[in-house]
Motif scaffolding. Structure first.
Motif, mmCIF file in Angstrom:
data_model
loop_
_atom_site.group_PDB
_atom_site.id
_atom_site.type_symbol
_atom_site.label_atom_id
_atom_site.label_comp_id
_atom_site.label_asym_id
_atom_site.label_seq_id
_atom_site.Cartn_x
_atom_site.Cartn_y
_atom_site.Cartn_z
ATOM 1 N N LEU A 85 37.589 43.393 30.951
ATOM 2 C CA LEU A 85 37.908 42.399 31.968
ATOM 3 C C LEU A 85 38.188 41.029 31.344
ATOM 4 O O LEU A 85 39.143 40.344 31.730
ATOM 5 N N ALA A 86 37.377 40.623 30.385
ATOM 6 C CA ALA A 86 37.595 39.331 29.712
ATOM 7 C C ALA A 86 38.902 39.336 28.926
ATOM 8 O O ALA A 86 39.624 38.328 28.893
ATOM 9 N N ALA A 87 39.212 40.469 28.294
ATOM 10 C CA ALA A 87 40.461 40.564 27.520
ATOM 11 C C ALA A 87 41.676 40.434 28.436
ATOM 12 O O ALA A 87 42.641 39.706 28.109
ATOM 13 N N VAL A 88 41.650 41.113 29.578
ATOM 14 C CA VAL A 88 42.765 41.027 30.524
ATOM 15 C C VAL A 88 42.830 39.633 31.146
ATOM 16 O O VAL A 88 43.925 39.102 31.387
ATOM 17 N N THR A 89 41.677 39.015 31.396
ATOM 18 C CA THR A 89 41.640 37.664 31.957
ATOM 19 C C THR A 89 42.314 36.654 31.022
ATOM 20 O O THR A 89 43.097 35.813 31.478
ATOM 21 N N THR A 90 42.011 36.738 29.736
ATOM 22 C CA THR A 90 42.641 35.816 28.773
ATOM 23 C C THR A 90 44.145 36.067 28.669
ATOM 24 O O THR A 90 44.936 35.142 28.497
ATOM 25 N N GLU A 91 44.531 37.337 28.779
ATOM 26 C CA GLU A 91 45.956 37.682 28.740
ATOM 27 C C GLU A 91 46.682 37.101 29.948
ATOM 28 O O GLU A 91 47.764 36.503 29.827
ATOM 29 N N LEU A 92 46.084 37.245 31.138
ATOM 30 C CA LEU A 92 46.675 36.677 32.354
ATOM 31 C C LEU A 92 46.673 35.151 32.309
ATOM 32 O O LEU A 92 47.608 34.508 32.790
ATOM 33 N N ALA A 93 45.622 34.577 31.733
ATOM 34 C CA ALA A 93 45.529 33.111 31.630
ATOM 35 C C ALA A 93 46.676 32.551 30.807
ATOM 36 O O ALA A 93 47.238 31.485 31.108
ATOM 37 N N HIS A 94 47.027 33.268 29.758
ATOM 38 C CA HIS A 94 48.142 32.839 28.899
ATOM 39 C C HIS A 94 49.464 32.877 29.666
ATOM 40 O O HIS A 94 50.302 31.971 29.541
ATOM 41 N N ILE A 95 49.633 33.906 30.489
ATOM 42 C CA ILE A 95 50.875 34.068 31.245
ATOM 43 C C ILE A 95 50.931 33.109 32.430
ATOM 44 O O ILE A 95 51.952 32.453 32.680
ATOM 45 N N LEU A 96 49.803 33.005 33.165
ATOM 46 C CA LEU A 96 49.772 32.207 34.389
ATOM 47 C C LEU A 96 49.352 30.755 34.168
ATOM 48 O O LEU A 96 49.228 29.983 35.122
ATOM 49 N N LYS A 97 49.077 30.400 32.899
ATOM 50 C CA LYS A 97 48.786 29.004 32.524
ATOM 51 C C LYS A 97 47.548 28.439 33.218
ATOM 52 O O LYS A 97 47.583 27.381 33.850
ATOM 53 N N PHE A 98 46.430 29.164 33.129
ATOM 54 C CA PHE A 98 45.179 28.602 33.624
ATOM 55 C C PHE A 98 44.085 28.799 32.584
ATOM 56 O O PHE A 98 44.212 29.616 31.658
ATOM 57 N N ASN A 99 43.015 28.022 32.717
ATOM 58 C CA ASN A 99 41.880 28.122 31.798
ATOM 59 C C ASN A 99 41.019 29.319 32.207
ATOM 60 O O ASN A 99 40.456 29.335 33.299
ATOM 61 N N PRO A 100 40.868 30.338 31.323
ATOM 62 C CA PRO A 100 40.138 31.549 31.721
ATOM 63 C C PRO A 100 38.618 31.407 31.684
ATOM 64 O O PRO A 100 37.903 32.284 32.171
ATOM 65 N N ILE A 101 38.108 30.309 31.121
ATOM 66 C CA ILE A 101 36.655 30.169 30.952
ATOM 67 C C ILE A 101 35.893 30.264 32.273
ATOM 68 O O ILE A 101 34.892 30.986 32.358
ATOM 69 N N PRO A 102 36.325 29.563 33.345
ATOM 70 C CA PRO A 102 35.601 29.712 34.620
ATOM 71 C C PRO A 102 35.535 31.159 35.102
ATOM 72 O O PRO A 102 34.483 31.612 35.578
ATOM 73 N N MET A 103 36.641 31.887 34.963
ATOM 74 C CA MET A 103 36.662 33.276 35.417
ATOM 75 C C MET A 103 35.754 34.153 34.568
ATOM 76 O O MET A 103 35.026 35.011 35.087
ATOM 77 N N ILE A 104 35.779 33.949 33.249
ATOM 78 C CA ILE A 104 34.966 34.775 32.356
ATOM 79 C C ILE A 104 33.478 34.528 32.602
ATOM 80 O O ILE A 104 32.675 35.466 32.641
ATOM 81 N N ILE A 105 33.099 33.274 32.785
ATOM 82 C CA ILE A 105 31.698 32.957 33.097
ATOM 83 C C ILE A 105 31.273 33.650 34.394
ATOM 84 O O ILE A 105 30.205 34.260 34.476
#
Length: 452
Positions: free
Chosen positions: A143-163
Motif C-alpha cells: 500500500l505504501a509503495a503504490v501510494t508513493t507511486e500515485l503521489a508522484h503521478i498526482l503531485k501530492f505529498n504521500p506522507i499524510p496518507m502513509i501515516i
C-alpha cells in the motif's frame, strides 16, 4: 530461585538487544532461547522435561494439534502460530506475485477519480480491512509503495496518507485473530477462534477506526486539498488491468484467499486448527502457482518468505518458556492481582496501558507472548476473555504511537523514505501519539461498558 534469576536476566537482555537493534532480532531471540535451554534448564534446573515441554515438538504429532477443539498445547513453543504464519506468508507471496495488491490499489484510486481526500479515506479503509485477514506488514509494504507511486503521478505529498494507512492497518489487525501477530499468539494459546475475536475486538476496532478516520481527515484535509488544486489536468495513471500479467494466476490467488478466509471464519465450526488452515492455504497457493505460472514462480515464493521472522518467533517462545517453567510469570500474575486489589477494573487498566506503553517502544510480539501465561494464571479468579481482549487491544493499538512500535510502522516509514519522503519521529508522533491515546481511551470505555 537461581533458575528464576537467570531466566529473568536472559529475558531482559533479550529485550534490550531487540530495542537497541545492534544485531538482527532473530539472532537475539535464538541466542536467548539457547541460553535458556543450556543455562536455565540444563545447569540450574537440571530438568530435561522442562526443556522438552518448552520445545513442545511432540504436540505437532498429536491429532488434536491439527483437528479438534482445545487439543493444541499452549505451553512452550506455539507451533500452531509458527505453522499458521508460514502458511499465510506463502499465500500472501502468491497474491503479490499475481499483482493482486497493486490491482486493488489502482482500482480504488480509479473509483474515486484520483481525488486526494476520497483517496485518503479509501486507502485508510482498505488498509484496515486487508489487515484483518493479511499480515499488516505485507499490507503496508504494498500500500505504501503504490501510494508513493500515485503521489508522484498526482503531485501530492504521500506522507499524510502513509501515516494514516499505518495507523489504520494496526487497528484493522486488532479486529481478528489473524490480523496481527500478537492476536495469533493470544488466539492459538488461549484457544479463541476467528469469530471470537471478530465479535469482541472487532467491534472495538470498528469504533476506533471511525474515530481515527475522522481524526486523520481533519488533520490532513487542508494539505491534500491544496496539492489537488496545484496539480494540472495532464496526468496519466496506469490502468488497474496493467497490474495483472497473468489472469489465471490472479484468479486462482483470489480463490485461495477466499478459501482461507472462509476456513478462518468457520474455524470454530469445523474444528480445524489454525495450523491446518495455514497448511491448506500454503498447499493451494503452491498448486495454483504451479498450474498458472510454473515451477519458477513457486521457487520464487519460497525464496521470498521471511524466514528470519519465523526464527524470531521460535527463539522468543523458548525465552518466554524459561519464565514460564521457572514460575516467574506466576509471580508476575500474583503481583498484578495484589496491586489491583483483586479488582477486575484495575487489572484491565493495568494490562491495557502497560501493554500499550511497552508496545510503543518495543516490538509488541514479545510482550504479548510474555503476557499470555500471565493472563492464564489470572483467569483462575477473573474472566479470561476480558483479559485476553484487553491485552490484544493494548498491544495492537499501543504500537501505533511511535515509528518503531510495530513492524508495519517500520516497514511503512522505510518505504516512504526510500521513495524520497522521509517521515521523522517528530512528524509521526505529532499525529499518531494523540490518536493512539484517543483509541486506547475508546477501547478502555468499550471494555468497561461491555464486560465489567
Amino acid at each position: 530461585m537461581i533458575a528464576q534469576i537467570f531466566a529473568v536476566l536472559i529475558f531482559i537482555a533479550m529485550f534490550v538487544m531487540i530495542v537497541v537493534e545492534v544485531f538482527e532480532r532473530h539472532i537475539v531471540t535464538l541466542t536467548s532461547g539457547a541460553c535458556v535451554l543450556v543455562v536455565v534448564f540444563g545447569l540450574c534446573m537440571r530438568d530435561v522435561s522442562a526443556a522438552l515441554a518448552t520445545l513442545n515438538i511432540g504436540s505437532i504429532f498429536t491429532s488434536g494439534f491439527w483437528y479438534g477443539e482445545g487439543g493444541e498445547s499452549s505451553a512452550g513453543v506455539n507451533w500452531s502460530t509458527i505453522i499458521f504464519i508460514i502458511g499465510m506468508m506463502v499465500m500472501v507471496e502468491g497474491m503479490g506475485l499475481s499483482g493482486f495488491f497493486k490491482w486493488l490499489c489502482l482500482s480504488m484510486a480509479k473509483m474515486v477519480k484520483y481525488k486526494t481526500i476520497p483517496l485518503l479515506v479509501c486507502f485508510m479503509l482498505m488498509s484496515a480491512v486487508l489487515s484483518m485477514f493479511i499480515d499488516s506488514i505485507t499490507v503496508i509494504l504494498f500500500l505504501a509503495a503504490v501510494t508513493t507511486e500515485l503521489a508522484h503521478i498526482l503531485k501530492f505529498n504521500p506522507i499524510p496518507m502513509i501515516i494514516s494507512e499505518i495507523f489504520c492497518a494496526n487497528i484493522g489487525g486488532s479486529a481478528t485473530m489473524c490480523g496481527d501477530p500478537p492476536n495469533i499468539i493470544i488466539g492459538t494459546s488461549l484457544h479463541y477462534s476467528f469469530f471470537d475475536f471478530l465479535s469482541n475486538t472487532g467491534v472495538i476496532a470498528l469504533i476506533c477506526f471511525i474515530f481515527a478516520a475522522v481524526y486523520f481527515y481533519f488533520c490532513f484535509r487542508k494539505e491534500l486539498k491544496e496539492s489537488e488544486k496545484t496539480r494540472g489536468d495532464n496526468i496519466k495513471v496506469p490502468e488497474p488491468s496493467s497490474a495483472i500479467s497473468n489472469k489465471l494466476s490472479f484468479g486462482l490467488s483470489v480463490f485461495v484467499f477466499g478459501v482461507a478466509v472462509i476456513l478462518l471464519i468457520t474455524h470454530a465450526q469445523t474444528t480445524l486448527s489454525v495450523a491446518t488452515i495455514g497448511v491448506i492455504a500454503a498447499v493451494l497457493t503452491v498448486v495454483s502457482t504451479l498450474v498458472s505460472s510454473g515451477k519458477k514462480d513457486v521457487v520464487h515464493i519460497f525464496k521470498s518468505l521471511d524466514y528470519k521472522t519465523i526464527l524470531f518467533f521460535i527463539g522468543l517462545f523458548i525465552s518466554v518458556g524459561g519464565l514460564e517453567q521457572t514460575g516467574v510469570l506466576e509471580i508476575l500474575a500474583s503481583f498484578i492481582q495484589t496491586i489491583s486489589g483483586g479488582s477486575l477494573v484495575m487489572v484491565v487498566v493495568i494490562i491495557l496501558w502497560l501493554s500499550a506503553i511497552a508496545s510503543a517502544f518495543v516490538d509488541n510480539i514479545p510482550f504479548a507472548a510474555t503476557m499470555v501465561p500471565v493472563i492464564r494464571a489470572l483467569s483462575a479468579t477473573m474472566p479470561e476473555g476480558t483479559l485476553a481482549w484487553t491485552l490484544a487491544m493494548g498491544t495492537d493499538l499501543g504500537g501505533n504511537a511511535t515509528p518503531i512500535g510495530a513492524s508495519a510502522n517500520v516497514v511503512g516509514t522505510s518505504v516512504s523514505a526510500k521513495a524520497g519522503y522521509p517521515i521523522s519521529w517528530g512528524k509521526y508522533c505529532k499525529y499518531c501519539m494523540p490518536a493512539t491515546v484517543m483509541v486506547l481511551l475508546i477501547s478502555m470505555v468499550c471494555i468497561f461498558v461491555r464486560y465489567i
